[in-house]
Design a protein around this motif. Structure first.
Motif, PDB file in Angstrom:
ATOM      1  N   SER A 178       0.847  -1.186   0.000  1.00 25.20           N
ATOM      2  CA  SER A 178       0.000   0.000   0.000  1.00 25.20           C
ATOM      3  C   SER A 178       0.883   1.236   0.000  1.00 25.20           C
ATOM      4  O   SER A 178       1.869   1.308   0.738  1.00 25.20           O
ATOM      5  CB  SER A 178      -0.915   0.000   1.229  1.00 25.20           C
ATOM      6  OG  SER A 178      -0.155  -0.064   2.424  1.00 25.20           O
ATOM      7  N   ILE A 179       0.530   2.225  -0.821  1.00 26.38           N
ATOM      8  CA  ILE A 179       1.328   3.427  -0.949  1.00 26.38           C
ATOM      9  C   ILE A 179       0.417   4.644  -0.907  1.00 26.38           C
ATOM     10  O   ILE A 179      -0.809   4.533  -1.053  1.00 26.38           O
ATOM     11  CB  ILE A 179       2.150   3.448  -2.257  1.00 26.38           C
ATOM     12  CG1 ILE A 179       1.212   3.413  -3.480  1.00 26.38           C
ATOM     13  CG2 ILE A 179       3.130   2.282  -2.303  1.00 26.38           C
ATOM     14  CD1 ILE A 179       1.932   3.516  -4.810  1.00 26.38           C
ATOM     15  N   CYS A 180       1.018   5.818  -0.700  1.00 27.44           N
ATOM     16  CA  CYS A 180       0.289   7.079  -0.672  1.00 27.44           C
ATOM     17  C   CYS A 180       0.509   7.817  -1.990  1.00 27.44           C
ATOM     18  O   CYS A 180       1.374   7.427  -2.784  1.00 27.44           O
ATOM     19  CB  CYS A 180       0.728   7.929   0.525  1.00 27.44           C
ATOM     20  SG  CYS A 180       2.319   8.761   0.289  1.00 27.44           S
ATOM     21  N   PRO A 181      -0.214   8.901  -2.268  1.00 30.40           N
ATOM     22  CA  PRO A 181      -0.013   9.638  -3.534  1.00 30.40           C
ATOM     23  C   PRO A 181       1.401  10.144  -3.728  1.00 30.40           C
ATOM     24  O   PRO A 181       1.848  10.288  -4.874  1.00 30.40           O
ATOM     25  CB  PRO A 181      -1.016  10.799  -3.411  1.00 30.40           C
ATOM     26  CG  PRO A 181      -2.095  10.276  -2.529  1.00 30.40           C
ATOM     27  CD  PRO A 181      -1.402   9.395  -1.535  1.00 30.40           C
ATOM     28  N   HIS A 182       2.134  10.425  -2.646  1.00 27.30           N
ATOM     29  CA  HIS A 182       3.508  10.887  -2.789  1.00 27.30           C
ATOM     30  C   HIS A 182       4.438   9.774  -3.289  1.00 27.30           C
ATOM     31  O   HIS A 182       5.521  10.058  -3.787  1.00 27.30           O
ATOM     32  CB  HIS A 182       4.032  11.430  -1.452  1.00 27.30           C
ATOM     33  CG  HIS A 182       3.322  12.671  -0.990  1.00 27.30           C
ATOM     34  ND1 HIS A 182       3.668  13.935  -1.409  1.00 27.30           N
ATOM     35  CD2 HIS A 182       2.270  12.834  -0.141  1.00 27.30           C
ATOM     36  CE1 HIS A 182       2.877  14.824  -0.833  1.00 27.30           C
ATOM     37  NE2 HIS A 182       2.015  14.184  -0.064  1.00 27.30           N
TER      38      HIS A 182
END
Length: 233
Positions: free
Chosen positions: A45-49
């Motif tokens: 899972s990753i964030c927009p950054h």
């Protein structure tokens, strides 16, 4: 190690075990660091950054609906057969629940129910989530791979906003994936959001339009005229 036929692919398992909508530990000092994307190639899972370092990977945006994690049906159908899974509509897009949503029922009346968690469904659906269909297929067919599809590329939706680091702590810029600076007619695809912490003013406009500090200061310092009392009769 060779994966057996009755096992789930790694990307599917990551949808169940990864924790979404939590703060990203890598970008904890940035705004909008909520992990709402699943990289299917990294199974993380990753964030927009984090998107910049995963642009060549298959990315699946995770959304929330009634406090549960969902994905767009259009994206999921590129990965596997989604027939008989009930979909719901949010923001003009059909979504599918990822995990089971058990519903306790002592007595079943007449109607249509999920094959795994007994949740009431509309006709002709028999699965309330992706997880319920996967369990049903593994139980009855013993093999999930005939239901999987070959998907080499999967990108985020065009309206997904990617944070752009401007180097200014007081300013954060967001651009859409479909932004095209060479097109003057793409008014909706060329969108930016500029946020000022000091003034608390939100400006939404086309990429070609420039908003200066002087313009914002003028709009914030504008005052009404001196009120006058009505003459007494």
């Amino acid at each position: 190690m060779i994966m057996e036929h009755h096992d789930k692919p790694a990307w599917l398992e990551s949808l169940y075990v990864q924790k979404f909508f939590a703060s990203c530990p890598i970008h904890d000092s940035f705004k909008k660091n909520e992990k709402n994307i699943c990289c299917l190639d990294c199974c993380n899972s990753i964030c927009p950054h984090c998107v910049a370092s995963h642009r060549s990977h298959r990315l699946l945006q995770i959304r929330r609906y009634v406090y549960h994690e969902v994905v767009r049906l259009e994206d999921l159908e590129k990965l596997m057969d989604c027939s008989n899974i009930q979909a719901y509509t949010i923001n003009a897009a059909k979504v599918v629940f990822i995990k089971k949503r058990p519903q306790n029922r002592q007595f079943k009346g007449s109607g249509n129910y999920c094959t795994s968690c007994d949740r009431s469904l509309q006709e002709p659906f028999i699965h309330c989530s992706l997880g319920c269909k996967v369990d049903y297929v593994l139980k009855h067919h013993k093999n999930l791979y005939p239901f999987l599809k070959v998907c080499k590329t999967l990108q985020l939706s065009p309206d997904f906003f990617i944070p752009q680091d401007t180097g200014d702590d007081d300013q954060t810029m967001y651009t859409t994936l479909s932004s095209d600076s060479d097109s003057d007619n793409a008014s909706f695809s060329c969108t930016e959001l500029v946020r000022k912490k000091r003034s608390g003013l939100y400006v939404c406009g086309r990429l070609a339009n420039k908003v200066t500090d002087e313009d914002m200061t003028t709009s914030m310092s504008r005052r009404k005229g001196i009120p006058h009392r009505s003459p007494l009769c």
